[in-house]
Scaffold this motif. Sequence first.
Motif, mmCIF file in Angstrom:
data_model
loop_
_atom_site.group_PDB
_atom_site.id
_atom_site.type_symbol
_atom_site.label_atom_id
_atom_site.label_comp_id
_atom_site.label_asym_id
_atom_site.label_seq_id
_atom_site.Cartn_x
_atom_site.Cartn_y
_atom_site.Cartn_z
ATOM 1 N N LEU A 66 0.821 -1.212 0.000
ATOM 2 C CA LEU A 66 0.000 0.000 0.000
ATOM 3 C C LEU A 66 0.855 1.261 0.000
ATOM 4 N N ILE A 67 1.940 1.266 0.769
ATOM 5 C CA ILE A 67 2.836 2.436 0.780
ATOM 6 C C ILE A 67 3.449 2.633 -0.603
ATOM 7 N N ASP A 68 3.880 1.544 -1.221
ATOM 8 C CA ASP A 68 4.459 1.646 -2.568
ATOM 9 C C ASP A 68 3.444 2.218 -3.551
ATOM 10 N N ALA A 69 2.193 1.792 -3.458
ATOM 11 C CA ALA A 69 1.153 2.262 -4.373
ATOM 12 C C ALA A 69 0.783 3.720 -4.110
ATOM 13 N N ALA A 70 0.666 4.088 -2.847
ATOM 14 C CA ALA A 70 0.215 5.447 -2.496
ATOM 15 C C ALA A 70 1.327 6.480 -2.615
ATOM 16 N N GLY A 71 2.544 6.090 -2.236
ATOM 17 C CA GLY A 71 3.668 7.023 -2.304
ATOM 18 C C GLY A 71 3.712 8.057 -1.194
ATOM 19 N N ARG A 72 2.778 7.977 -0.261
ATOM 20 C CA ARG A 72 2.765 8.905 0.868
ATOM 21 C C ARG A 72 2.017 8.282 2.031
ATOM 22 N N VAL A 73 2.311 8.787 3.226
ATOM 23 C CA VAL A 73 1.713 8.259 4.451
ATOM 24 C C VAL A 73 1.468 9.404 5.426
ATOM 25 N N SER A 74 0.710 9.088 6.469
ATOM 26 C CA SER A 74 0.558 9.974 7.625
ATOM 27 C C SER A 74 0.951 9.181 8.858
ATOM 28 N N LEU A 75 1.559 9.867 9.823
ATOM 29 C CA LEU A 75 1.861 9.269 11.114
ATOM 30 C C LEU A 75 1.322 10.201 12.185
ATOM 31 N N MET A 76 0.790 9.607 13.264
ATOM 32 C CA MET A 76 0.265 10.388 14.369
ATOM 33 C C MET A 76 0.750 9.774 15.670
ATOM 34 N N VAL A 77 1.245 10.625 16.557
ATOM 35 C CA VAL A 77 1.636 10.199 17.894
ATOM 36 C C VAL A 77 0.893 11.078 18.892
ATOM 37 N N ASP A 78 0.590 10.496 20.051
ATOM 38 C CA ASP A 78 -0.115 11.277 21.053
ATOM 39 C C ASP A 78 0.365 10.915 22.439
ATOM 40 N N GLU A 79 -0.044 11.728 23.376
ATOM 41 C CA GLU A 79 0.276 11.533 24.785
ATOM 42 C C GLU A 79 -0.964 11.926 25.570
ATOM 43 N N ALA A 80 -1.415 11.021 26.415
ATOM 44 C CA ALA A 80 -2.583 11.313 27.250
ATOM 45 C C ALA A 80 -2.229 10.906 28.674
ATOM 46 N N GLY A 81 -1.815 11.857 29.440
ATOM 47 C CA GLY A 81 -1.432 11.628 30.826
ATOM 48 C C GLY A 81 -1.511 12.957 31.522
ATOM 49 N N ARG A 90 -0.051 15.454 30.522
ATOM 50 C CA ARG A 90 -0.248 16.365 29.399
ATOM 51 C C ARG A 90 -1.065 15.636 28.347
ATOM 52 N N VAL A 91 -1.878 16.369 27.638
ATOM 53 C CA VAL A 91 -2.645 15.812 26.537
ATOM 54 C C VAL A 91 -2.223 16.578 25.290
ATOM 55 N N ARG A 92 -1.518 15.868 24.407
ATOM 56 C CA ARG A 92 -1.040 16.522 23.192
ATOM 57 C C ARG A 92 -0.852 15.484 22.100
ATOM 58 N N TYR A 93 -0.800 15.978 20.857
ATOM 59 C CA TYR A 93 -0.567 15.088 19.722
ATOM 60 C C TYR A 93 0.164 15.839 18.624
ATOM 61 N N VAL A 94 0.800 15.046 17.758
ATOM 62 C CA VAL A 94 1.422 15.556 16.539
ATOM 63 C C VAL A 94 1.070 14.576 15.430
ATOM 64 N N SER A 95 0.624 15.120 14.313
ATOM 65 C CA SER A 95 0.349 14.334 13.123
ATOM 66 C C SER A 95 1.156 14.939 11.986
ATOM 67 N N VAL A 96 1.744 14.090 11.163
ATOM 68 C CA VAL A 96 2.561 14.566 10.052
ATOM 69 C C VAL A 96 2.250 13.737 8.816
ATOM 70 N N GLU A 97 2.223 14.395 7.680
ATOM 71 C CA GLU A 97 1.959 13.738 6.404
ATOM 72 C C GLU A 97 3.079 14.097 5.442
ATOM 73 N N GLY A 98 3.432 13.143 4.579
ATOM 74 C CA GLY A 98 4.432 13.447 3.582
ATOM 75 C C GLY A 98 4.668 12.315 2.611
ATOM 76 N N PRO A 99 5.440 12.642 1.557
ATOM 77 C CA PRO A 99 5.741 11.638 0.539
ATOM 78 C C PRO A 99 6.886 10.730 0.959
ATOM 79 N N VAL A 100 6.854 9.536 0.424
ATOM 80 C CA VAL A 100 8.002 8.641 0.549
ATOM 81 C C VAL A 100 9.047 9.172 -0.429
#
Length: 140
Positions: free
Chosen positions: A58-73, A75-85
Motif C-alpha cells: 500500500l505504501i508503494d502504491a500510495a507514495g505517501r503516508v501519515s503518522l500520528m503520535v499522542d500523549e494522554a497523561g 499532558r494531553v497533546r498530539y502531533v500528526s505529520v503527512e508526507g511523501p516517501v
Amino acid sequence: MPMPERERQEFFAEPHVAALSVDAGPHRAPLVVPIWYQYEPGGDIWFHTSVGSRKAKLIDAAGRVSLMVDEAGARVRYVSVEGPVVRTEPGTYEDVRAMTVRYLPADRVEPYLEMAMAEHGEQVVYHVRPERWLSADLTG
C-alpha cells in the motif's frame, strides 16, 4: 493550542509508537497500524517493514503516508505529520537494531533481535519527508 514548531518536532522525535495511515484503495478505509519510527528534528522520518507485506504494498502504491503520535497523561497533546516517501532501501540488521534499541529496554534488545531476524523476513526501509503538520497541546 497548536504546538510551536520546535516543540512539535521535539515531541515527535521522542520514542512514541506512531499510528501509520496509508490509502488502502477504492471502497476501503485507510490502513492504520502501529509502528516504531525514527525522527530527528528537521530531518526525514524513517521506519521499516517486511518486504511484500500489505503495508509495504500500500505504501508503494500510495507514495505517501501519515503518522500520528499522542500523549494522554499529565499532558494531553498530539502531533500528526503527512508526507511523501522520498526514498526506499533494503533494510539491514543495523536498521532493525537501531529501532529496537530506541524502543526496548537494554535487556530485551538481543532476544527481540533474534526473534525479529528469524521471523520477520526481508525488510524495506521507507524515508518520509514531513510536509504537513498538525499538532495540539490541550494541557492549557
